[in-house]
Design a protein around this motif. Structure first.
Motif, PDB file in Angstrom:
ATOM      1  N   ASP A   1      -6.374   8.481  -3.742  1.00 54.58           N
ATOM      2  CA  ASP A   1      -6.948   7.751  -4.674  1.00 54.58           C
ATOM      3  C   ASP A   1      -7.799   6.518  -4.071  1.00 54.58           C
ATOM      4  O   ASP A   1      -7.208   5.753  -3.368  1.00 54.58           O
ATOM      5  N   ALA A   2      -8.937   6.297  -4.863  1.00 58.02           N
ATOM      6  CA  ALA A   2      -9.844   5.126  -4.277  1.00 58.02           C
ATOM      7  C   ALA A   2      -9.363   3.971  -4.340  1.00 58.02           C
ATOM      8  O   ALA A   2      -9.223   2.838  -3.437  1.00 58.02           O
ATOM      9  N   VAL A   3      -8.655   3.639  -5.618  1.00 62.35           N
ATOM     10  CA  VAL A   3      -7.939   2.261  -5.717  1.00 62.35           C
ATOM     11  C   VAL A   3      -6.558   2.106  -4.886  1.00 62.35           C
ATOM     12  O   VAL A   3      -6.344   0.940  -4.255  1.00 62.35           O
ATOM     13  N   ASP A   4      -5.949   3.255  -4.751  1.00 57.39           N
ATOM     14  CA  ASP A   4      -4.687   3.129  -3.570  1.00 57.39           C
ATOM     15  C   ASP A   4      -5.393   2.817  -2.318  1.00 57.39           C
ATOM     16  O   ASP A   4      -4.822   1.916  -1.723  1.00 57.39           O
ATOM     17  N   LEU A   5      -6.455   3.351  -1.715  1.00 56.04           N
ATOM     18  CA  LEU A   5      -7.055   3.182  -0.477  1.00 56.04           C
ATOM     19  C   LEU A   5      -7.386   1.647  -0.509  1.00 56.04           C
ATOM     20  O   LEU A   5      -6.953   1.085   0.744  1.00 56.04           O
ATOM     21  N   ALA A   6      -8.139   1.247  -1.453  1.00 52.57           N
ATOM     22  CA  ALA A   6      -8.563  -0.335  -1.401  1.00 52.57           C
ATOM     23  C   ALA A   6      -7.207  -1.195  -1.362  1.00 52.57           C
ATOM     24  O   ALA A   6      -7.312  -2.210  -0.748  1.00 52.57           O
ATOM     25  N   VAL A   7      -6.262  -0.849  -1.960  1.00 51.36           N
ATOM     26  CA  VAL A   7      -5.090  -1.685  -1.803  1.00 51.36           C
ATOM     27  C   VAL A   7      -4.359  -1.480  -0.518  1.00 51.36           C
ATOM     28  O   VAL A   7      -3.879  -2.470   0.248  1.00 51.36           O
ATOM     29  N   MET A   8      -4.278  -0.268  -0.013  1.00 53.41           N
ATOM     30  CA  MET A   8      -3.554   0.072   1.328  1.00 53.41           C
ATOM     31  C   MET A   8      -4.180  -0.666   2.539  1.00 53.41           C
ATOM     32  O   MET A   8      -3.649  -1.274   3.370  1.00 53.41           O
ATOM     33  N   PHE A   9      -5.531  -0.664   2.450  1.00 52.68           N
ATOM     34  CA  PHE A   9      -6.566  -1.327   3.431  1.00 52.68           C
ATOM     35  C   PHE A   9      -6.597  -2.959   3.136  1.00 52.68           C
ATOM     36  O   PHE A   9      -7.479  -3.354   3.807  1.00 52.68           O
ATOM     37  N   ASP A  10      -5.760  -3.489   2.249  1.00 58.11           N
ATOM     38  CA  ASP A  10      -6.083  -5.094   2.313  1.00 58.11           C
ATOM     39  C   ASP A  10      -4.275  -5.418   2.259  1.00 58.11           C
ATOM     40  O   ASP A  10      -3.836  -5.192   1.328  1.00 58.11           O
ATOM     41  N   LYS A  11      -3.991  -5.726   3.432  1.00 57.34           N
ATOM     42  CA  LYS A  11      -2.418  -5.998   3.751  1.00 57.34           C
ATOM     43  C   LYS A  11      -1.930  -7.025   2.560  1.00 57.34           C
ATOM     44  O   LYS A  11      -0.794  -7.073   2.043  1.00 57.34           O
ATOM     45  N   ARG A  12      -2.787  -8.027   2.294  1.00 57.51           N
ATOM     46  CA  ARG A  12      -2.444  -9.078   0.882  1.00 57.51           C
ATOM     47  C   ARG A  12      -2.105  -8.247  -0.173  1.00 57.51           C
ATOM     48  O   ARG A  12      -1.116  -8.667  -0.892  1.00 57.51           O
ATOM     49  N   LEU A  13      -2.967  -7.324  -0.585  1.00 59.07           N
ATOM     50  CA  LEU A  13      -2.673  -6.726  -1.856  1.00 59.07           C
ATOM     51  C   LEU A  13      -1.755  -5.725  -1.721  1.00 59.07           C
ATOM     52  O   LEU A  13      -0.871  -5.696  -2.691  1.00 59.07           O
ATOM     53  N   CYS A  14      -1.616  -5.270  -0.614  1.00 58.27           N
ATOM     54  CA  CYS A  14      -0.463  -4.018  -0.497  1.00 58.27           C
ATOM     55  C   CYS A  14       0.886  -4.897  -0.461  1.00 58.27           C
ATOM     56  O   CYS A  14       1.546  -4.205  -1.295  1.00 58.27           O
ATOM     57  N   HIS A  15       1.016  -5.860   0.096  1.00 58.78           N
ATOM     58  CA  HIS A  15       2.113  -6.587  -0.007  1.00 58.78           C
ATOM     59  C   HIS A  15       2.607  -7.220  -1.321  1.00 58.78           C
ATOM     60  O   HIS A  15       3.817  -7.035  -1.845  1.00 58.78           O
ATOM     61  N   ASP A  16       1.701  -7.637  -2.186  1.00 55.93           N
ATOM     62  CA  ASP A  16       1.638  -8.038  -3.584  1.00 55.93           C
ATOM     63  C   ASP A  16       2.059  -6.679  -4.367  1.00 55.93           C
ATOM     64  O   ASP A  16       3.103  -6.856  -5.067  1.00 55.93           O
ATOM     65  N   ARG A  17       1.572  -5.613  -4.113  1.00 53.59           N
ATOM     66  CA  ARG A  17       1.879  -4.439  -4.885  1.00 53.59           C
ATOM     67  C   ARG A  17       3.348  -3.935  -4.718  1.00 53.59           C
ATOM     68  O   ARG A  17       4.056  -3.645  -5.604  1.00 53.59           O
ATOM     69  N   LEU A  18       3.792  -3.866  -3.459  1.00 54.93           N
ATOM     70  CA  LEU A  18       5.030  -3.506  -3.155  1.00 54.93           C
ATOM     71  C   LEU A  18       5.909  -4.624  -3.775  1.00 54.93           C
ATOM     72  O   LEU A  18       7.141  -4.318  -4.352  1.00 54.93           O
ATOM     73  N   ALA A  19       5.996  -5.799  -3.348  1.00 50.85           N
ATOM     74  CA  ALA A  19       6.643  -6.859  -4.049  1.00 50.85           C
ATOM     75  C   ALA A  19       6.894  -6.954  -5.560  1.00 50.85           C
ATOM     76  O   ALA A  19       8.068  -6.946  -5.900  1.00 50.85           O
ATOM     77  N   ARG A  20       5.964  -6.558  -6.241  1.00 48.33           N
ATOM     78  CA  ARG A  20       6.024  -6.638  -7.457  1.00 48.33           C
ATOM     79  C   ARG A  20       6.699  -5.516  -8.249  1.00 48.33           C
ATOM     80  O   ARG A  20       7.321  -5.273  -9.282  1.00 48.33           O
ATOM     81  N   ALA A  21       6.816  -4.179  -7.354  1.00 48.38           N
ATOM     82  CA  ALA A  21       7.584  -3.023  -7.764  1.00 48.38           C
ATOM     83  C   ALA A  21       9.059  -3.218  -7.249  1.00 48.38           C
ATOM     84  O   ALA A  21       9.873  -2.441  -7.205  1.00 48.38           O
ATOM     85  N   GLY A  22       9.333  -4.314  -6.474  1.00 44.42           N
ATOM     86  CA  GLY A  22      10.798  -4.603  -6.064  1.00 44.42           C
ATOM     87  C   GLY A  22      10.878  -3.875  -4.803  1.00 44.42           C
ATOM     88  O   GLY A  22      12.242  -3.790  -4.270  1.00 44.42           O
ATOM     89  N   VAL A  23      10.175  -3.452  -3.982  1.00 43.15           N
ATOM     90  CA  VAL A  23      10.288  -2.803  -2.649  1.00 43.15           C
ATOM     91  C   VAL A  23      10.530  -3.828  -1.732  1.00 43.15           C
ATOM     92  O   VAL A  23       9.724  -5.175  -1.670  1.00 43.15           O
ATOM     93  N   PRO A  24      11.551  -4.158  -0.747  1.00 41.46           N
ATOM     94  CA  PRO A  24      11.492  -5.172   0.005  1.00 41.46           C
ATOM     95  C   PRO A  24      10.663  -5.351   0.960  1.00 41.46           C
ATOM     96  O   PRO A  24      10.267  -4.473   1.633  1.00 41.46           O
ATOM     97  N   VAL A  25      10.279  -6.523   1.287  1.00 39.27           N
ATOM     98  CA  VAL A  25       8.851  -6.778   2.153  1.00 39.27           C
ATOM     99  C   VAL A  25       9.374  -8.290   2.678  1.00 39.27           C
ATOM    100  O   VAL A  25       9.858  -9.129   2.025  1.00 39.27           O
ATOM    101  N   PRO A  26       8.568  -8.356   3.981  1.00 38.23           N
ATOM    102  CA  PRO A  26       8.885  -9.778   4.585  1.00 38.23           C
ATOM    103  C   PRO A  26       8.218 -10.856   3.784  1.00 38.23           C
ATOM    104  O   PRO A  26       7.322 -10.591   3.144  1.00 38.23           O
ATOM    105  N   PRO A  27       8.817 -11.766   3.666  1.00 39.27           N
ATOM    106  CA  PRO A  27       8.419 -13.175   2.752  1.00 39.27           C
ATOM    107  C   PRO A  27       6.758 -13.267   3.376  1.00 39.27           C
ATOM    108  O   PRO A  27       6.582 -13.146   4.656  1.00 39.27           O
ATOM    109  N   SER A  28       5.999 -13.793   2.539  1.00 41.58           N
ATOM    110  CA  SER A  28       4.589 -14.021   3.018  1.00 41.58           C
ATOM    111  C   SER A  28       4.123 -14.942   2.013  1.00 41.58           C
ATOM    112  O   SER A  28       3.944 -14.670   0.796  1.00 41.58           O
ATOM    113  N   PRO A  29       3.364 -16.096   2.532  1.00 35.93           N
ATOM    114  CA  PRO A  29       2.409 -17.041   1.775  1.00 35.93           C
ATOM    115  C   PRO A  29       1.079 -16.696   1.581  1.00 35.93           C
ATOM    116  O   PRO A  29       0.427 -17.167   0.792  1.00 35.93           O
TER     117      PRO A  29
END
Length: 393
Positions: A110-138
Motif C-alpha cells: 500500500d502506498a500510504v503504508d510505504l510512506a509511513v514506514m519510510f518516515d521513522k517519525r510517522l512510523c513511530h507515531d502510528r505504532l505508539a497510537r496503536a499501543g505497540v511498545p516503542v522506545p520513547p521519542s521526542p
C-alpha cells in the motif's frame, strides 16, 4: 499458508525491482517452484524515468527494494556516489512519486503504508497510537523539527535522555545512524558507520567507528539534519553470550512466519556492519513463555500496515528477554535466504518469498487499527503526509 486451488489458473506476477538484483532471482525461483511461472520484471529505473507503469487487472504486483543500484540511487537521491549519506529526503519524495505512478494490478504494498514506514517519525507515531511498545521519542509524529546538533542536545535534555539513537527519518540499512551516549560529567561518544571526510562530506562505511569530540559529532548531525532526523531512547538490549542481540520478525498476511537473531559487539546489529546471525533456539529458550509475546508484538506492529502483505519488524528485547519493543518496521525486510518458516506458523519449510506467494492469493487489505467504524478518519494520502520543514524533496 494457502496455495492456489487445484485446477485454477496460476497467478500472474509482476515485480517492480532492479532486475539484476539477487532479490529478483530468489523471488523468481520461488514463483517457479510454486508453479506460477517467471514473474514479469518492471525496472525501477524505467518507472522513474517514464513516469509510471500500467499493470493488468489480474497481475499480482510486488514492489521490491530500489536499493543496490547506483543508477537508480542517482535518480532517487541525485548524488553521484552511492556511498554518500546525504539525499535521503529527496530519495523519499521521489520514491513516493514512483510508487504513486504505478497503475492497476492487484497490489501487495500500500502506498500510504510505504510512506509511513519510510518516515521513522510517522512510523513511530502510528505504532505508539496503536499501543505497540516503542522506545520513547521526542520526535514522534514529526511535529518537532530537528535543525541541528543544538536541537538534538536540547531535546535530549528536555526528555531526560542520556543515551539515544539519532536516525535519518528516511534512512535504511543503518545509514546515518548515530548511537549517542552522554555522561553527567559532559563526556560524549557517538557510535556510527558514518565516515566524515576532510571536506565535510559524509559516506557510509562498512567499519563502525566512534567519535568522542563533540564538534565532530555536531558536524555530522548538522550535515544530516536537513534530510530530517528522528531521535529515540537507546534501550538496553538483551545479550546472547557476550554480544547484544535483537530480532527480525517477518510477518506475512498478519502472521509471524520467520525470525532471525542478529548479534553484535556494537550497538548496530546490521549484518553488513559486522553483525552475525545468532542461535534462534537459544533465544527461544531464554525467552521461555515470553517467546509467544515476542511474535505477537511483531504481528501487532504489522497490523498497523494492513495494506501491505509482508513486513520485517525489528524487535528490541529488553535485558532478560522478558519484554520487547519495536525499533523499525521494514517494507523490504524479507531478504533472508535459506531461512524457513517457524514451527506452527503455517510457513514450515517455506522461505520468506514462498510464504508470500502462498499467502497472496487470499490476501485482502484490512483497515488500519482504530480507523474503522463510524466517524473514523480516512487514511492520509502520501502527498499530504507531513514532511520535515527543512528537507529538500
Amino acid at each position: 499458508m494457502r496455495c492456489t486451488e487445484p485446477g485454477s489458473a496460476s497467478p500472474r506476477w509482476a515485480v517492480v525491482a532492479n532486475g539484476d538484483n539477487r532479490r529478483v532471482g530468489l523471488f523468481a525461483a520461488a514463483t517457479e517452484a510454486a508453479g506460477h511461472g517467471t514473474p514479469r520484471v518492471v525496472e525501477w529505473r524505467d518507472v522513474l524515468r517514464e513516469g509510471g507503469h500500467d499493470f493488468a487487472g489480474d497481475e499480482f504486483v510486488r514492489l521490491d527494494s530500489p536499493g543496490e543500484s547506483a543508477e537508480v540511487d542517482a535518480l532517487l537521491r541525485g548524488v553521484d556516489d552511492p556511498t554518500r549519506v546525504e539525499g535521503s529526503a529527496r530519495w523519499y519524495g521521489r520514491f513516493l512519486e514512483g510508487v504513486s505512478s504505478l497503475r492497476g494490478g492487484r497490489r501487495l504494498d500500500d502506498a500510504v503504508d510505504l510512506a509511513v514506514m519510510f518516515d521513522k517519525r510517522l512510523c513511530h507515531d502510528r505504532l505508539a497510537r496503536a499501543g505497540v511498545p516503542v522506545p520513547p521519542s521526542p520526535t514522534s509524529g514529526g511535529v518537532t523539527p530537528v535543525r541541528d546538533w543544538s536541537d538534538v542536545r536540547g531535546l535530549m535534555e528536555e526528555a531526560g535522555l542520556r543515551r539515544v539513537f539519532v536516525k535519518l527519518a528516511h534512512g535504511s540499512s543503518a545509514s546515518g545512524v548515530l548511537a549517542v551516549e552522554t555522561t553527567g560529567s559532559g563526556r560524549i561518544r557517538a557510535t556510527t558507520s558514518v565516515e566524515r571526510t576532510g571536506e565535510g562530506r559524509l559516506h557510509n562505511s562498512l567499519r563502525v567507528r566512534r567519535y568522542t569530540e563533540e564538534r565532530e559529532i555536531a558536524a555530522i548531525v548538522d550535515t544530516l539534519a536537513p534530510d530530517g532526523l528522528h531521535i529515540e531512547r537507546w534501550l538496553p538490549k538483551a545479550s546472547l553470550g557476550v554480544r547484544s542481540a535483537d530480532l527480525r520478525i517477518v510477518v506475512v498476511g498478519g502472521r509471524a512466519t520467520h525470525a532471525v537473531v542478529r548479534t553484535s559487539r556494537s550497538p548496530l546489529t546490521n549484518l553488513h556492519l559486522g553483525g552475525a546471525r545468532g542461535d534462534l533456539a537459544a533465544v527461544r529458550a531464554l525467552a521461555g513463555d515470553r517467546w509467544t509475546a515476542a511474535l505477537e508484538t511483531g504481528e501487532r506492529a504489522a497490523a498497523c500496515f494492513p495494506g501491505t502483505l509482508c513486513v520485517g519488524v525489528d524487535l528490541l528485547p529488553a535485558v532478560g528477554w522478558r519484554r520487547f519493543a519495536v525499533g523499525e518496521v521494514n517494507a523490504f525486510g524479507d531478504l533472508l535466504p535459506r531461512l524457513t518458516g517457524l514451527p506452527g506458523s503455517g510457513a514450515e519449510g517455506l522461505g520468506t518469498y514462498a510464504a508470500q506467494i502462498a499467502a497472496a492469493v487470499s490476501f485482502s487489505p484490512g483497515p488500519l487499527p482504530g480507523t474503522s467504524g463510524p466517524g473514523a478518519a480516512p487514511p492520509v494520502p502520501p502527498h499530504e503526509l507531513p514532511r520535515n520543514t527543512h528537507a529538500s524533496v
